[in-house]
Design a protein around this motif. Structure first.
Motif, PDB file in Angstrom:
ATOM      1  N   ALA A  55       3.649  -4.942  -7.007  1.00  8.15           N
ATOM      2  CA  ALA A  55       2.540  -4.026  -7.254  1.00  8.15           C
ATOM      3  C   ALA A  55       2.405  -2.989  -6.144  1.00  8.15           C
ATOM      4  N   LEU A  56       1.931  -1.817  -6.544  1.00 11.24           N
ATOM      5  CA  LEU A  56       1.630  -0.722  -5.629  1.00 11.24           C
ATOM      6  C   LEU A  56       0.129  -0.481  -5.695  1.00 11.24           C
ATOM      7  N   THR A  57      -0.473  -0.168  -4.563  1.00 11.91           N
ATOM      8  CA  THR A  57      -1.903   0.104  -4.552  1.00 11.91           C
ATOM      9  C   THR A  57      -2.255   1.199  -3.569  1.00 11.91           C
ATOM     10  N   GLN A  58      -3.323   1.919  -3.888  1.00 17.79           N
ATOM     11  CA  GLN A  58      -3.955   2.770  -2.905  1.00 17.79           C
ATOM     12  C   GLN A  58      -4.794   1.829  -2.039  1.00 17.79           C
ATOM     13  N   PRO A  59      -4.755   1.955  -0.712  1.00 25.45           N
ATOM     14  CA  PRO A  59      -5.580   1.071   0.105  1.00 25.45           C
ATOM     15  C   PRO A  59      -7.060   1.210  -0.265  1.00 25.45           C
ATOM     16  N   ILE A  60      -7.697   0.089  -0.559  1.00 22.29           N
ATOM     17  CA  ILE A  60      -9.086   0.146  -1.000  1.00 22.29           C
ATOM     18  C   ILE A  60     -10.071   0.333   0.149  1.00 22.29           C
ATOM     19  N   ASP A  61      -9.592   0.220   1.399  1.00 26.38           N
ATOM     20  CA  ASP A  61     -10.486   0.429   2.540  1.00 26.38           C
ATOM     21  C   ASP A  61     -10.570   1.894   2.958  1.00 26.38           C
ATOM     22  N   GLY A  62      -9.821   2.776   2.260  1.00 25.92           N
ATOM     23  CA  GLY A  62      -9.876   4.195   2.552  1.00 25.92           C
ATOM     24  C   GLY A  62      -8.978   4.644   3.697  1.00 25.92           C
ATOM     25  N   ASN A  63      -8.342   3.711   4.384  1.00 26.84           N
ATOM     26  CA  ASN A  63      -7.430   4.051   5.476  1.00 26.84           C
ATOM     27  C   ASN A  63      -6.027   4.288   4.931  1.00 26.84           C
ATOM     28  N   GLY A 113       0.822  -1.196   0.000  1.00 25.74           N
ATOM     29  CA  GLY A 113       0.000   0.000   0.000  1.00 25.74           C
ATOM     30  C   GLY A 113       0.857   1.247   0.000  1.00 25.74           C
ATOM     31  N   CYS A 114       0.356   2.298  -0.655  1.00 30.73           N
ATOM     32  CA  CYS A 114       1.085   3.564  -0.767  1.00 30.73           C
ATOM     33  C   CYS A 114       0.138   4.724  -0.490  1.00 30.73           C
ATOM     34  N   ASN A 115       0.643   5.735   0.213  1.00 33.73           N
ATOM     35  CA  ASN A 115      -0.164   6.906   0.519  1.00 33.73           C
ATOM     36  C   ASN A 115      -0.163   7.933  -0.607  1.00 33.73           C
ATOM     37  N   ASP A 116       0.904   8.000  -1.379  1.00 34.97           N
ATOM     38  CA  ASP A 116       0.962   8.860  -2.563  1.00 34.97           C
ATOM     39  C   ASP A 116       1.374   7.966  -3.726  1.00 34.97           C
ATOM     40  N   ILE A 117       0.382   7.410  -4.388  1.00 39.63           N
ATOM     41  CA  ILE A 117       0.610   6.379  -5.405  1.00 39.63           C
ATOM     42  C   ILE A 117       1.514   6.877  -6.542  1.00 39.63           C
ATOM     43  N   GLU A 118       1.376   8.124  -6.941  1.00 39.25           N
ATOM     44  CA  GLU A 118       2.194   8.630  -8.047  1.00 39.25           C
ATOM     45  C   GLU A 118       3.654   8.811  -7.626  1.00 39.25           C
ATOM     46  N   LYS A 119       3.887   9.336  -6.415  1.00 42.12           N
ATOM     47  CA  LYS A 119       5.265   9.470  -5.930  1.00 42.12           C
ATOM     48  C   LYS A 119       5.901   8.091  -5.764  1.00 42.12           C
ATOM     49  N   SER A 120       5.126   7.128  -5.256  1.00 39.99           N
ATOM     50  CA  SER A 120       5.647   5.767  -5.082  1.00 39.99           C
ATOM     51  C   SER A 120       5.943   5.122  -6.425  1.00 39.99           C
ATOM     52  N   LYS A 121       5.088   5.371  -7.416  1.00 37.08           N
ATOM     53  CA  LYS A 121       5.341   4.856  -8.764  1.00 37.08           C
ATOM     54  C   LYS A 121       6.641   5.405  -9.311  1.00 37.08           C
ATOM     55  N   PHE A 181      17.028  -0.484   2.775  1.00 36.79           N
ATOM     56  CA  PHE A 181      16.485   0.872   2.829  1.00 36.79           C
ATOM     57  C   PHE A 181      14.985   0.793   3.065  1.00 36.79           C
ATOM     58  N   ARG A 182      14.438   1.928   3.469  1.00 37.80           N
ATOM     59  CA  ARG A 182      12.984   2.063   3.591  1.00 37.80           C
ATOM     60  C   ARG A 182      12.492   2.936   2.441  1.00 37.80           C
ATOM     61  N   ASP A 183      11.344   2.539   1.884  1.00 39.10           N
ATOM     62  CA  ASP A 183      10.773   3.318   0.792  1.00 39.10           C
ATOM     63  C   ASP A 183      10.022   4.526   1.341  1.00 39.10           C
ATOM     64  N   LEU A 184       9.273   5.211   0.513  1.00 35.99           N
ATOM     65  CA  LEU A 184       8.597   6.447   0.894  1.00 35.99           C
ATOM     66  C   LEU A 184       7.519   6.247   1.955  1.00 35.99           C
ATOM     67  N   ASP A 185       6.978   5.022   2.056  1.00 32.38           N
ATOM     68  CA  ASP A 185       5.942   4.723   3.052  1.00 32.38           C
ATOM     69  C   ASP A 185       6.477   3.921   4.222  1.00 32.38           C
ATOM     70  N   GLY A 186       7.798   3.699   4.280  1.00 32.88           N
ATOM     71  CA  GLY A 186       8.408   2.992   5.401  1.00 32.88           C
ATOM     72  C   GLY A 186       8.579   1.499   5.225  1.00 32.88           C
ATOM     73  N   HIS A 187       8.227   0.951   4.058  1.00 32.59           N
ATOM     74  CA  HIS A 187       8.425  -0.481   3.812  1.00 32.59           C
ATOM     75  C   HIS A 187       9.912  -0.787   3.780  1.00 32.59           C
ATOM     76  N   LYS A 188      10.317  -1.869   4.434  1.00 32.22           N
ATOM     77  CA  LYS A 188      11.728  -2.275   4.468  1.00 32.22           C
ATOM     78  C   LYS A 188      12.037  -3.089   3.202  1.00 32.22           C
ATOM     79  N   ILE A 189      13.019  -2.617   2.457  1.00 31.53           N
ATOM     80  CA  ILE A 189      13.404  -3.233   1.186  1.00 31.53           C
ATOM     81  C   ILE A 189      14.866  -3.666   1.266  1.00 31.53           C
TER      82      ILE A 189
END
Length: 130
Positions: free
Chosen positions: A53-61, A8-16, A115-123
């Motif tokens: 894959a990257l997604t906007q959370p579909i539950d709105g959170n 999940g990503c909070n800013d889908i375009e920046k994450s893309k 490293f951590r990505d823009l949303d904090g995921h550990k990569i």
């Protein structure tokens, strides 16, 4: 074993944009965009038989990262593992753990970078072997 990994990503375009640069190091082409009937956007990076894959959370959170989880990308060399890290940091990621380099572990010698990505995921960038 795995079909895909989706985060999940909070800013889908920046994450893309972030992952287009980072995964481009591995030869991954730009992603395919998908939008469902409700307007939820997803991006699919397809490379070498794998899907990330990257997604906007579909539950709105808001999207959150999973504590204790790591997503590892196989790199063709130790240099590529370091480059993956360096490109991530140059595009807004955060370097974590030890500096990229060769480590000896239970699975033998391997080059690792974290490293951590823009949303904090550990990569992790990983190349097994010397």
């Amino acid at each position: 074993m795995f079909n895909h990994i989706m985060i999940g990503c909070n800013d889908i375009e920046k994450s893309k944009d972030f992952y287009t640069a980072v995964l481009g190091v591995l030869g991954c082409p730009p992603p395919t965009r998908n939008e469902d009937a409700e307007g939820n956007v997803r991006y699919f990076f397809i490379h070498d038989g794998s899907v990330f894959a990257l997604t906007q959370p579909i539950d709105g959170n808001p999207a959150t990262c999973a504590n204790g989880s790591t997503i590892g990308f196989r790199c063709g060399s130790g240099e590529k593992a370091k480059e993956l890290h360096d490109v991530a940091v140059a595009n807004g990621g955060t370097s974590i753990e030890d500096a990229p380099g060769l480590r000896n572990g239970s699975m033998g010698p391997m080059h690792l970078s974290y490293f951590r990505d823009l949303d904090g995921h550990k990569i992790c960038g990983i190349h097994q072997g010397r």
